[in-house]
Design an enzyme around this catalytic site. Structure first.
Site, PDB file in Angstrom:
ATOM      1  N   ASN A  14       0.821  -1.196   0.000  1.00  0.00           N
ATOM      2  CA  ASN A  14       0.000   0.000   0.000  1.00  0.00           C
ATOM      3  C   ASN A  14       0.864   1.258   0.000  1.00  0.00           C
ATOM      4  OD1 ASN A  14      -2.446   1.452   0.151  1.00  0.00           O
ATOM      5  ND2 ASN A  14      -3.324  -0.157   1.417  1.00  0.00           N
ATOM      6  N   CYS A  15       0.231   2.388  -0.278  1.00  0.00           N
ATOM      7  CA  CYS A  15       0.895   3.693  -0.355  1.00  0.00           C
ATOM      8  C   CYS A  15       1.736   3.940   0.883  1.00  0.00           C
ATOM      9  CB  CYS A  15      -0.138   4.814  -0.483  1.00  0.00           C
ATOM     10  SG  CYS A  15       0.530   6.465  -0.377  1.00  0.00           S
ATOM     11  N   PRO A  16       2.970   4.424   0.780  1.00  0.00           N
ATOM     12  CA  PRO A  16       3.671   4.811  -0.448  1.00  0.00           C
ATOM     13  C   PRO A  16       4.648   3.750  -0.939  1.00  0.00           C
ATOM     14  CG  PRO A  16       4.870   5.675   1.407  1.00  0.00           C
ATOM     15  CD  PRO A  16       3.779   4.789   1.973  1.00  0.00           C
TER      16      PRO A  16
END
Lengths: 76, 155
Positions: A14-16
């Site tokens: 998931n981000c980042p």
């Protein structure tokens, strides 16, 4: 699917993290080489566009297939 | 292309609030920014050798709970540790990076970490409590970099 020099599977991340992993992978490549990135984070679509715009790398392809996102990033 | 600069002041010391500084700093560094994080008051927890931050729902009505729970029950001993554990598990299952991983990525990307000397003294911390290689400074140190920054965030 076009040719590429290196592949990065960022599925499940998931981000980042997809961006950070891509940055790292590109760091070890030379200009003109192409990185193939696979991701499952829907946010990655916009993020890779923004990443390319700000870093001088070129996003040559971006598409979705079966819940996964595929990108080709040409190192600038 | 001149390097852009991001200056962050990190003031919060809870598990959830430790994320924004590290996420933004590591991402900005990946985008080519020069980044500094100035850690002050509870934000000093971000610099501890071993981070042990907790998340709490007390005073935080916006935190989604798996089951509705009266506030008094949320205050029972052990609840905070349990919530922190559950949050960590949830993050892991969603592929969210750990704080340790994000901090390591920041350090690799040469994000400069600065501890506020005044609050280090205030809380009787010593440099042994913190990561090696960080810097110590005061408000003027912060402004030296922040004054030239393109983006400046107070978190």
């Amino acid at each position: 699917m076009a040719d590429f020099d290196q592949e990065l599977d960022a599925s499940g991340l998931n981000c980042p993290l997809p961006i950070l992993r891509a940055k790292k992978a590109l760091g070890g490549m030379s200009a003109g080489q192409v990185l193939h990135i696979i991701a499952t984070d829907p946010g990655a679509v916009k993020d890779f566009e923004a990443f390319a715009k700000q870093t001088g790398n070129e996003l040559t392809e971006s598409h979705e297939d079966g819940g996964k996102f595929y990108f080709l990033m040409k190192k600038g | 292309m001149a390097e852009k600069k991001l200056a962050i002041i990190a003031t919060k010391g809870s598990f959830d609030w430790a994320y924004p500084p590290f996420i933004l700093a590591s991402t900005a560094a990946a985008l080519g920014y020069e980044v500094q994080i100035f850690c002050t008051f509870y934000g000093l927890q971000l610099l501890r050798k071993k981070m042990d931050m907790k998340v709490t729902s007390i005073g935080n009505p916006g935190m989604p709970m798996p089951v509705p729970m009266p506030v008094l029950m949320q205050a029972l001993p052990g609840m905070q540790s349990m919530m922190t554990m559950m949050m960590k598990q949830k993050m892991k299952s969603k592929g969210v990076a750990s704080l340790e991983e994000l901090r390591e990525l920041c350090i690799e990307a040469e994000v400069k970490l600065i501890a506020c000397q005044m609050t280090v003294d205030l809380f009787d911390f010593s440099s042994d409590d913190f990561l090696d290689g960080i810097e110590y400074g005061g408000a003027a140190t912060f402004f030296e970099f922040a004054g030239e920054s393109d983006i400046c965030l107070f978190i």
